[in-house]
Design a protein around this motif. Structure first.
Motif, PDB file in Angstrom:
ATOM      1  N   VAL A 210     -13.007   7.590 -23.534  1.00  0.00           N
ATOM      2  CA  VAL A 210     -13.325   7.443 -22.114  1.00  0.00           C
ATOM      3  C   VAL A 210     -14.834   7.369 -21.901  1.00  0.00           C
ATOM      4  N   PHE A 211     -15.572   8.424 -22.310  1.00  0.00           N
ATOM      5  CA  PHE A 211     -17.026   8.449 -22.119  1.00  0.00           C
ATOM      6  C   PHE A 211     -17.769   7.801 -23.292  1.00  0.00           C
ATOM      7  N   ASN A 212     -17.215   7.905 -24.500  1.00  0.00           N
ATOM      8  CA  ASN A 212     -17.804   7.259 -25.677  1.00  0.00           C
ATOM      9  C   ASN A 212     -19.265   7.675 -25.872  1.00  0.00           C
ATOM     10  N   CYS A 213     -19.501   9.005 -25.724  1.00  0.00           N
ATOM     11  CA  CYS A 213     -20.872   9.519 -25.863  1.00  0.00           C
ATOM     12  C   CYS A 213     -20.814  10.921 -26.468  1.00  0.00           C
ATOM     13  N   PRO A 214     -20.675  11.048 -27.786  1.00  0.00           N
ATOM     14  CA  PRO A 214     -20.615  12.385 -28.415  1.00  0.00           C
ATOM     15  C   PRO A 214     -21.952  13.116 -28.280  1.00  0.00           C
ATOM     16  N   ILE A 215     -21.877  14.373 -27.854  1.00  0.00           N
ATOM     17  CA  ILE A 215     -23.061  15.227 -27.698  1.00  0.00           C
ATOM     18  C   ILE A 215     -22.769  16.561 -28.373  1.00  0.00           C
TER      19      ILE A 215
END
Length: 247
Positions: free
Chosen positions: A139-144
């Protein structure tokens, strides 16, 4: 008559045993008074005297036990003497424990995010803690992830096909790209790492370091890990992040 004569010695024996007197010189009618001891009242007199004295002491108002204080007892700081091996087993002397990988770390006094769980991997030279803030998802495709390095710990040389952004939050760190000098990282610094740039990052030799790692364009592929960082590269003289030629 023959039978009576045969049993006569037995009757005489029992009669002699029954009639034998322990004190033949004392008449039978006076033996009871002679054998019975005289009545001794000394114990009862002593007992009454003790009870009377105790009652008189109570009547005077002397407390038997001092009144119990309601104040808390102070901490017992008395040292336990160790005189035998048995006491040494029951009361061992305090010793200075050698710090381990998990206890040697000096965590930040007020971390912005939880340091997470310790991770043991060959990709890091020491103790490191990871805490996912945003896990990989479509969904966000932004690993933090929040990464905390122990003092002197760093990761291996590696590169990210999609690039990476580091947000420094606590401690003092180091960052180096291949062919460039290492730079000093402080809280508030932001490092933008271009795709496929070989680099490493970690903590300074004397302090832990925490940063937030943001993986950009993760669809380009996972990180590619290379060889460990040599001591010469790690201990090279660092420069400030704003120095010309620095990342």
């Amino acid at each position: 008559m023959k039978n009576a004569r045969q049993h006569q010695p037995l009757r005489v024996f029992f009669y002699a045993r029954r009639s034998a007197a322990p004190h033949p010189a004392i008449p039978r009618n006076k033996r009871a008074n002679a054998i019975a001891p005289p009545h001794d009242h000394s114990f009862w007199l002593w007992f009454l005297a003790m009870v009377s004295g105790y009652g008189f002491w109570l009547w005077l108002g002397e407390p038997i036990v001092p009144p119990r204080s309601h104040e808390p007892c102070p901490a017992d700081t008395t040292k336990i003497p160790v005189k035998s091996k048995k006491n040494q087993r029951n009361h061992p002397r305090p010793t200075t424990a050698t710090p381990t990988e998990e206890t040697a770390m000096t965590t930040p006094t007020d971390p912005l995010f939880p340091i997470g769980k310790p991770v043991k991997s060959r990709k890091f030279s020491g103790a490191v803690w990871l805490q996912w803030l945003v896990e990989p998802d479509p969904v966000f495709n932004c690993p933090i992830v929040n990464v905390t390095f122990d003092a002197g710990c760093r990761n291996n040389w590696h590169r990210h096909p999609g690039g990476q952004i580091l947000l420094c939050t606590a401690g003092e760190g180091r960052y180096q790209e291949r062919g460039k000098p290492p730079v000093i990282l402080q809280p508030g610094d932001i490092v933008k790492i271009a795709p496929d740039i070989e680099h490493w990052h970690g903590a300074a030799p004397g302090t832990p370091f925490t940063h937030i790692a943001i993986e950009t364009r993760p669809e380009a592929g996972p990180a590619v890990w290379l060889e460990p960082v040599s001591d010469d590269d790690y201990h090279a003289a660092p420069v400030p992040l704003t120095t010309p030629g620095a990342p």
